[in-house]
Design a protein around this motif. Structure first.
Motif, PDB file in Angstrom:
ATOM      1  N   ALA A 122       0.795  -1.342  -0.092  1.00 54.57           N
ATOM      2  CA  ALA A 122      -0.024   0.008   0.295  1.00 54.57           C
ATOM      3  C   ALA A 122       0.954   0.898  -0.056  1.00 54.57           C
ATOM      4  N   GLY A 129       1.435   4.316  -3.133  1.00 51.28           N
ATOM      5  CA  GLY A 129       1.247   5.792  -2.840  1.00 51.28           C
ATOM      6  C   GLY A 129      -0.015   5.975  -2.021  1.00 51.28           C
ATOM      7  N   MET A 130      -0.329   5.061  -1.212  1.00 55.13           N
ATOM      8  CA  MET A 130      -1.615   5.194  -0.612  1.00 55.13           C
ATOM      9  C   MET A 130      -1.469   6.365   0.318  1.00 55.13           C
ATOM     10  N   PRO A 131      -2.451   7.378   0.417  1.00 54.23           N
ATOM     11  CA  PRO A 131      -2.380   8.292   1.275  1.00 54.23           C
ATOM     12  C   PRO A 131      -2.338   8.016   3.025  1.00 54.23           C
TER      13      PRO A 131
END
Lengths: 625, 516
Positions: B396, B400-402
């Motif tokens: 994740a 580039g998961m916030p």
């Protein structure tokens, strides 16, 4: 009071987060009962907090408030915060998320009993609620985007929850990637908006928009278009809708929570939240309505030709979100949110009832294998009747009637006759497929052993959510209509007064006509219908609608296969191979030169004499010339 | 003096571990661990004590404001000094080196069973060389350290590496790595010498000092050629497509500790070199080269991602994702915007964490399954304890998961670059879809799907669990509060940006024009 409410607001997402952390860090030490308890309790408490916040909000006169927790990033002007904003719109969404979310969690505790991965299930579900709450509470676009991506991740994880089946994994990946395509547009939209406004704070941005952009200006249209791209992916609208039907691979409570009540409506929320941008881009706003109209027709036809209960409901969800987009498109932002709310009630009810049927019938979900269940499963049957009635918008008694009527009315008032006609046609289709679903599942003869041996669900965890949602699906649910005048612009219908009653009558007539036609078609002409669907042009139509107009195949040909070929073709790293060629040439040369080094004196002396001769000739030649 | 110790401690520790071999196999490990903990601790103390935000306010040159400096003459005749200096950027990267050094020692605890002492000697010599690279501001000294990193890395891959399929032996990978970096390093040496001679011609004295050489007057053509000399050396290290050929082989064939150091720190020396030398020494040439560099970055983003999708070898997949992520770094470096440059710093740190996490996890999988072939995996979720969940978290992060630091880095780069080159950013954003594809392919092939066998594998022990949890906590912390990092490098990046934009007012417009 408001101060306290704002402080409490943080609990609405911290509680689900705490639930996630407890479940995730337990490393399997929690039993089934405790996992479900933690998972349900955290969302239940969040719902309770939401109720308190709502009371505080109403007592405070509905004043919007905000709370900045900390500055997330600070580099020059770029200073998005972890900040919450509470107004009527986010409160409505919050109520749906935690309220309906709690009921679905409760039901899930029944639905998932005996599943070995229940800890993981509730960890994902709580994480979803956490992300979704941040999505609606975030006061800036970057925090909204955090929630936006977070719900996407949870959706992926829950669709692929039964991971042993590869098909579920494929469905999960498809859902994530298709929505991610939309997200990229949204991200570019964010970059554009920041470069235009120098801030990501939503309220500041909406206030600045009319001063920065003139109405219909290219930049405004572009920004609106990019945001729309994000909304289309998340809300499964044309052409990014293909993932939703496959997403039904997840457990049914997931479909109820994520793929009906909350996440898929995030696109509607996003457009309503950024209404100021769309008002400056009238062409794009109209496009929103057109896409909604097309989707609601496309999905309505597709729903007619499905055999899986959950896929029927999935296409119905697309279709209903199409109505919400239609409402947005005619500028009736509050009607869209109203329908979002009632839809959350009755579609969650339908999905949970479907879940009850599925578990009772030993995970049979093909309506061709069910039938005649109304006597054995009275509660799910009642749920289907109430939810189906609301979905078909039966006049006066259902919540769906009031919200759908508002949408159609505003379409008329905004002079968007084309959209209105499509909306009415869609209503006819809705009645038709709803009736087909209920008749196929609960009436007629039982068509398989799974149906004949159905075991009705018991217990409060099974009953309470169904009953509460059933009540909310009636006109009582419509009484909860939020007052959004402080947040959203005035709808076109507010200014016009004539014709409303006439339209209500027409809409009711259409819905009832759909039911009547359906009853005639399925009950009286059932045999005729079956034979015509089996072969000839009818079969082609059935096939087309069953495949939902073949979008999957087109995308597969146009995008997936070429990408696969590209990946396959490049797999060996062509550029690297090129560089390796240099090494190969050097090796070749080396092999050639090595051959000269034979170690034989005879060869050496020959070549020496030859070399000396050449040198001499060259020297002599140079001297002579 | 503390700067010298930062470099010396790893070297001394390395020699000690080497000799400690005779006291049992635990001794070298503990000595190496203690060494890296000391380096990390020293960096943290420096960070705690120093104030990197307010270094000489208003100084425009990226190099003139040092928090700490140490200088003794070395070869006086040519103006070569042992000249070390520390600012926010080098501090962050040295801290990263210390942290990943600790991880590298820890993750080799059970993996390396042969020539343990010599292994740790090489490992610590690499780390010492890297610290030297981040501290040296005498160009000759910098080159010495630059080359010094390579030799122990070569041995690490060649002696303790894994041989892959299809004739991809570890020796071949090591040689390839060495030749690529050596050849490009020589180009840099030529560029350094040329720069010194030009400086000599202008001022009459030899100097390799960064501060002196900054103001060397150069003709446009010469500046471009010399800049390219530096750029190529750094581009190989970063790596920039098409100079990336060494990376997948080296990463895949190296032992876990080697992969962690390669992905985590050695790649960052490339970015550091561009930020410290290529841009400040040749701002005008860099400005006019920026569109090409950014285009190369975009190519890298896509090329790395597409290739990652097609790999069977787990570590090769992760290696190609590094190429993709470094594409964003390259775009950010040449954007000339402070926001993007700060994003580059966050992205470098974030990528170090997430790539290190993924490499350690694949090492742990290898210890259990004895394969890196993803075709032989699948359905591992229920059979590996908490390892798959950690993989999920790092995957994740990698997509580039916030909430993760990777998101902050990537989005700051994109936000910062957008006003300069909107089309470049719009295209590069497409890479976000591809990163989702390869990340999910990884999860699906390794952990989801039908199980390939019966029974469970050993769960993570406390060492492995703590290690993963620690990295994950950092990824999330910097994802939610990157400010400590940003404040530390604020001044340096503003300096680089200042030099870059001072290079020519018309050029920014040209970049955006080139993008359009």
């Amino acid at each position: 009071m408001m101060e306290l409410a704002m402080q409490l607001l943080t609990l609405t997402f911290l509680l689900p987060l705490a639930g996630t952390l407890i479940l995730a860090l337990s490393r399997g030490r929690l039993g089934e009962g405790s996992s479900a308890f933690v998972g349900v309790l955290s969302v239940g408490l969040a719902a309770l907090v939401t109720a308190i916040v709502a009371i505080g909000f109403v007592n405070g006169g509905g004043q919007a408030a905000s709370l900045t927790l900390w500055t997330w990033i600070q580099v020059g002007d770029f200073a998005p915060t972890i900040g919450l904003a509470l107004d009527a719109l986010s409160l409505t969404m919050l109520g749906v998320i935690t309220g309906v979310g709690f009921l679905i969690h409760l039901f899930a505790a029944w639905y998932m009993q005996g599943d070995t991965g229940i800890t993981r299930f509730f960890a994902y579900m709580n994480l979803f609620v956490f992300s979704m709450v941040l999505l609606v509470l975030g006061d800036n676009l970057l925090l909204l985007f955090l929630g936006w991506e977070g719900v996407g991740l949870c959706s992926y994880l829950l669709i692929g929850y039964y991971y042993e089946r590869s098909a579920n994994g494929a469905a999960a990946i498809k859902a994530f990637i298709v929505t991610r395509i939309g997200d990229v547009f949204l991200a570019i939209g964010l970059f554009l908006m920041f470069s235009q406004f120098g801030t990501l704070d939503i309220q500041t941005m909406l206030a600045m928009a009319p001063t920065v952009w003139a109405e219909g200006e290219g930049m405004a249209q572009l920004a609106a278009l990019l945001i729309l791209g994000g909304a289309l992916g998340k809300s499964a609208q044309l052409p990014l809708h293909t993932w939703l039907a496959d997403a039904m691979a997840g457990p049914t409570p997931v479909s109820a929570l994520i793929h009906a009540a909350t996440m898929v409506t995030a696109g509607v929320y996003l457009i309503a939240r950024l209404h100021g941008v769309f008002e400056l881009a009238p062409d794009v706003l109209y496009l929103v309505g057109v896409i909604g109209a097309l989707t609601l027709l496309m999905a309505g036809f597709a729903a007619l030709a499905q055999t899986d209960i959950k896929r029927i409901l999935a296409y119905s969800t697309m279709s209903q979100i199409g109505y919400m987009f239609l409402a947005l498109g005619v500028g009736a932002f509050d009607a869209a949110i109203f329908h979002l709310m009632t839809h959350a009630f009755f579609k969650a009810l339908l999905f949970l009832s479907a879940g009850a049927v599925i578990v009772s019938c030993h995970h049979e979900q093909d309506i061709r294998q069910l039938g005649g269940l109304w006597r054995r499963l009275p509660l799910p049957y009642a749920g289907f009747l109430m939810g189906g009635a609301a979905l078909a918008a039966l006049p006066l008694v259902t919540a769906g009637f009031y919200s759908k009527d508002e949408i159609l009315w505003h379409a008329l008032a905004a002079n968007k006759g084309d959209l209105l006609v499509v909306g009415l046609l869609g209503a006819f289709l809705t009645s038709l497929y709803t009736l087909r679903l209920i008749l196929g599942t609960f009436h007629g003869e039982m068509k398989s052993d799974n149906a004949r041996t159905a075991e009705p669900g018991t217990g409060l965890r099974h009953g309470v959510p169904l009953v509460v949602l059933a009540i909310l699906s009636t006109f009582l649910g419509a009484w909860l209509e939020p007052s959004l005048v402080a947040v959203l612009p005035v709808s076109p219908g507010e200014a016009v007064a004539t014709g409303h009653t006439a339209l209500e009558l027409v809409a009711s007539a259409v819905a009832l006509a759909g039911l009547g036609f359906g009853a005639w078609l399925f009950l009286v002409k059932g045999k005729w219908l079956a034979s015509h669907v089996a072969r000839g042009p009818g079969a082609m139509l059935w096939h087309l609608w069953h495949q939902a107009w073949g979008f999957d195949r087109v995308f597969d040909r146009l995008l997936v296969q070429p990408f696969r070929h590209l990946v396959h073709w490049l797999r060996g790293d062509l550029i690297d191979a090129l560089f390796n060629l240099v090494a190969a040439i050097v090796r070749l040369l080396s092999a050639g030169v090595t051959r000269v080094q034979t170690g034989r004196l005879r060869t050496y002396s020959t070549s020496m004499v030859f070399g000396a001769t050449v040198v001499m000739l060259v020297l002599v030649g140079g001297y002579l010339l | 003096m503390i700067l010298v110790w930062l470099i010396l401690i790893p070297f001394i520790g390395g020699l000690l571990s080497w000799q400690a071999d005779r006291w049992g196999e635990k001794a070298p490990r503990w000595i190496a661990l203690a060494t890296m903990v000391v380096v990390l601790g020293l960096t943290l103390v420096l960070w705690w004590q120093g104030d990197y935000q307010l270094l000489v306010p208003g100084s425009e040159a990226g190099g003139s404001a040092w928090a700490l400096e140490w200088r003794v003459p070395w070869i006086a005749r040519f103006g070569i000094d042992i000249h070390l200096a520390l600012d926010g950027l080098s501090l962050v990267l040295i801290g990263l080196t210390g942290f990943l050094g600790v991880l590298a020692v820890l993750c080799s605890w059970k993996e390396i069973v042969q020539r343990i002492g010599f292994f740790h000697l090489n490992l610590l010599f690499i780390l010492g060389g890297v610290v030297g690279v981040f501290l040296a501001i005498d160009l000759f000294l910098f080159f010495v350290f630059w080359e010094m990193m390579l030799v122990p890395m070569y041995f690490l891959i060649a002696l303790w590496g894994h041989s892959g399929s299809e004739g991809k032996t570890r020796i071949r990978a090591a040689v390839k790595f060495f030749i690529y970096t050596q050849a490009s390093g020589l180009l840099m040496l030529v560029a350094i010498l040329a720069l010194v001679f030009v400086h000599h011609a202008a001022t009459g004295e030899y100097s390799f000092s960064y501060g002196d050489l900054l103001d060397t007057p150069l003709s446009d053509e010469l500046a471009m050629v010399l800049m390219l000399g530096f750029f190529l050396a750094f581009a190989v290290k970063l790596p920039v497509v098409p100079l990336h050929g060494w990376l997948p082989d080296a990463h895949a064939q190296a032992p876990t500790a080697g992969s962690v150091d390669l992905a985590g720190i050695l790649l960052k020396t490339g970015a550091y070199g561009m930020l410290r030398f290529a841009l400040p020494l040749f701002p005008e040439a860099s400005q006019s080269f920026a569109p090409i560099a950014m285009a190369l970055g975009v190519v890298g983003v896509f090329y790395g991602a597409v290739l990652a999708c097609g790999q069977r070898d787990l570590k090769r997949l992760i290696a190609y994702t590094s190429i993709s992520h470094m594409g964003f770094v390259l775009i950010g470096i040449y954007s000339g915007s402070t926001l993007a440059l700060q994003g580059v710093v966050v992205l470098m740190v974030a990528h170090a964490f997430s790539a290190a996490g993924l490499f350690i996890l694949s090492g742990q999988i290898y210890e259990r399954l004895h394969t890196r072939d993803m075709e032989k995996m699948g359905g591992l979720w229920g059979r590996l304890g908490s390892l798959p969940a950690f993989t999920l978290c790092f995957v994740a992060a990698s997509l580039g998961m916030p909430g993760t630091a990777n998101f902050i880095g990537e989005f700051m780069v994109l936000f910062g670059t957008f006003p300069v080159a909107p089309w470049t950013v719009a295209i590069a954003s497409g890479g976000l879809v591809l990163s989702a594809i390869y990340s999910l392919i990884l999860m699906q092939r390794v952990h989801f799907g039908p199980a390939q066998g019966e029974g469970r594998f050993r769960d993570l022990d406390w060492r492995e669990y703590t290690m993963m949890l620690g990295i994950l906590a950092l990824v999330l912390f910097f994802g939610l509060y990157p400010q400590p990092l940003l404040d530390t490098t604020d001044e340096v990046m503003a300096g680089v940006q200042g030099l870059f934009s001072a290079a020519g007012p018309g050029v920014t417009a040209f970049v955006s024009g080139g993008g359009r």
